[in-house]
Scaffold this motif. Structure first.
Motif, PDB file in Angstrom:
ATOM      1  N   ARG A  47       0.816  -1.214   0.000  1.00  0.00           N
ATOM      2  CA  ARG A  47       0.000   0.000   0.000  1.00  0.00           C
ATOM      3  C   ARG A  47       0.851   1.266   0.000  1.00  0.00           C
ATOM      4  NH1 ARG A  47       0.741  -1.580   5.108  1.00  0.00           N
ATOM      5  NH2 ARG A  47       0.908  -0.019   6.777  1.00  0.00           N
TER       6      ARG A  47
ATOM      7  N   ALA B 150     -10.374  -0.199   4.849  1.00  0.00           N
ATOM      8  CA  ALA B 150     -10.544  -0.648   3.471  1.00  0.00           C
ATOM      9  C   ALA B 150     -11.790  -1.504   3.282  1.00  0.00           C
ATOM     10  CB  ALA B 150      -9.312  -1.433   3.021  1.00  0.00           C
TER      11      ALA B 150
ATOM     12  N   ARG C  25     -14.740  -0.854   3.838  1.00  0.00           N
ATOM     13  CA  ARG C  25     -15.940  -0.132   3.427  1.00  0.00           C
ATOM     14  C   ARG C  25     -16.336  -0.492   1.998  1.00  0.00           C
ATOM     15  NH1 ARG C  25     -12.929   4.375   5.655  1.00  0.00           N
ATOM     16  NH2 ARG C  25     -13.616   4.851   7.787  1.00  0.00           N
ATOM     17  N   ASP C  26     -15.340  -0.875   1.206  1.00  0.00           N
ATOM     18  CA  ASP C  26     -15.601  -1.246  -0.184  1.00  0.00           C
ATOM     19  C   ASP C  26     -16.102  -2.686  -0.257  1.00  0.00           C
ATOM     20  OD1 ASP C  26     -15.278  -0.840  -3.158  1.00  0.00           O
ATOM     21  OD2 ASP C  26     -13.884  -2.502  -2.871  1.00  0.00           O
ATOM     22  N   ARG C  27     -17.221  -2.911  -0.969  1.00  0.00           N
ATOM     23  CA  ARG C  27     -17.806  -4.246  -1.027  1.00  0.00           C
ATOM     24  C   ARG C  27     -16.875  -5.248  -1.685  1.00  0.00           C
ATOM     25  NH1 ARG C  27     -23.158  -5.308  -4.501  1.00  0.00           N
ATOM     26  NH2 ARG C  27     -21.604  -5.110  -6.160  1.00  0.00           N
ATOM     27  N   ARG C  28     -16.222  -4.836  -2.741  1.00  0.00           N
ATOM     28  CA  ARG C  28     -15.285  -5.724  -3.430  1.00  0.00           C
ATOM     29  C   ARG C  28     -14.168  -6.173  -2.488  1.00  0.00           C
ATOM     30  NH1 ARG C  28     -13.218  -9.694  -6.400  1.00  0.00           N
ATOM     31  NH2 ARG C  28     -11.170  -9.222  -7.236  1.00  0.00           N
ATOM     32  N   THR C  29     -13.658  -5.245  -1.692  1.00  0.00           N
ATOM     33  CA  THR C  29     -12.601  -5.584  -0.742  1.00  0.00           C
ATOM     34  C   THR C  29     -13.106  -6.532   0.329  1.00  0.00           C
ATOM     35  OG1 THR C  29     -11.592  -3.413  -1.106  1.00  0.00           O
ATOM     36  CG2 THR C  29     -10.878  -4.636   0.831  1.00  0.00           C
ATOM     37  N   ARG C  30     -14.329  -6.304   0.807  1.00  0.00           N
ATOM     38  CA  ARG C  30     -14.902  -7.206   1.820  1.00  0.00           C
ATOM     39  C   ARG C  30     -15.034  -8.623   1.279  1.00  0.00           C
ATOM     40  NH1 ARG C  30     -18.516  -2.899   2.687  1.00  0.00           N
ATOM     41  NH2 ARG C  30     -20.181  -4.049   1.604  1.00  0.00           N
ATOM     42  N   GLU C  31     -15.520  -8.746   0.046  1.00  0.00           N
ATOM     43  CA  GLU C  31     -15.698 -10.068  -0.544  1.00  0.00           C
ATOM     44  C   GLU C  31     -14.349 -10.766  -0.731  1.00  0.00           C
ATOM     45  OE1 GLU C  31     -17.757  -9.238  -4.125  1.00  0.00           O
ATOM     46  OE2 GLU C  31     -19.712  -8.962  -3.175  1.00  0.00           O
TER      47      GLU C  31
ATOM     48  N   ARG D 288     -15.909 -10.449  -9.711  1.00  0.00           N
ATOM     49  CA  ARG D 288     -16.412  -9.214  -9.129  1.00  0.00           C
ATOM     50  C   ARG D 288     -17.867  -8.992  -9.501  1.00  0.00           C
ATOM     51  NH1 ARG D 288     -13.687  -3.204  -9.543  1.00  0.00           N
ATOM     52  NH2 ARG D 288     -15.228  -2.110  -8.256  1.00  0.00           N
TER      53      ARG D 288
END
Length: 231
Positions: A71, A166, A168-174, A207
């Motif tokens: 990061r 991080a 908060r983003d749905r893609r990141t959670r999945e 995704r």
């Protein structure tokens, strides 16, 4: 400066925990001290030491630290103007580039204030973190069981603190959930450290709402519109 001082207090507690855990886990006292001076990245240090103390190889520990610190690449782009033009200043600034110094710099609008916030936070945390690690390493030799003091919770607590914003983003959670499942499922069968790296496969899950999904949704919408026009 007040906010930076509060962050320094919090990081001092984490740094002392890092030094104590590393030494009480069996590492020589100079290992966490030198690592803090050379690496100066709390999350990566915790991850690397956790892998080694759990029986993983040094290569797996380094890989875990590098993945976690990836990061910092976009961080460097975000505060490049703060570090000046001279390569020596940029090199020193790159060493002080951490989550906190970047956050304080980005919180300022004026370039001069951004520069002041970055260097003040970076230098203050570097001094406080390394001093705390030294104290923790000195105390670690006399602590019989760090688990009794709850210091073992420092590993997951620091990593969780880095990950939570991080999510908060749905893609990141999945992707994170898939990585957790992969890591837990492979832990009984792989050497320590490898399940964490294998968890990166969570990034490969399809995704939701990707290009193909959006195209299919548009086709269905147009089909419904045409059917309504025919009717």
């Amino acid at each position: 400066m007040r906010d930076i001082g509060l962050v320094c207090v919090a990081d001092a507690l984490v740094g002392a925990s890092f030094g104590a855990i590393a030494v009480s886990g069996g590492l020589a006292a100079w290992v966490p001290v030198v690592m803090s001076l050379v690496v100066f990245a709390g999350g990566a240090q915790f991850a690397a030491v956790a892998v080694v103390l759990s029986g993983g190889s040094p290569a797996a520990a380094v890989a875990a630290g590098l993945v976690l610190n990836a990061r910092h690449l976009p961080f460097g782009f975000a505060v490049a103007d703060v570090l000046g033009e001279r390569w020596r200043t940029r090199l020193l600034g790159a060493h002080l580039l951490i989550d906190e110094s970047v956050a304080f710099a980005m919180g300022q609008r004026d370039t001069r204030q951004r520069r002041a916030a970055f260097w003040a936070c970076g230098i203050a945390l570097f001094v406080v973190w390394n001093a705390a690690v030294v104290l923790g390493a000195m105390a670690g030799g006399s602590i019989g069981d760090t688990d009794a003091l709850g210091l073992d919770a420092a590993f997951p607590a620091v990593l969780l603190a880095l990950v939570l914003p991080a999510l908060r983003d749905r893609r990141t959670r999945e992707a994170s959930l898939a990585g957790v499942v992969i890591a837990v499922a492979s832990t009984p069968f792989l050497p320590a450290g490898l399940p964490v790296l294998l968890a990166l496969a969570g990034l490969l899950i399809p995704r939701r709402g990707g290009p193909a999904t959006r195209i299919r949704a548009r086709i269905r919408t147009r089909t419904r519109i045409r059917e309504e026009e025919v009717r």
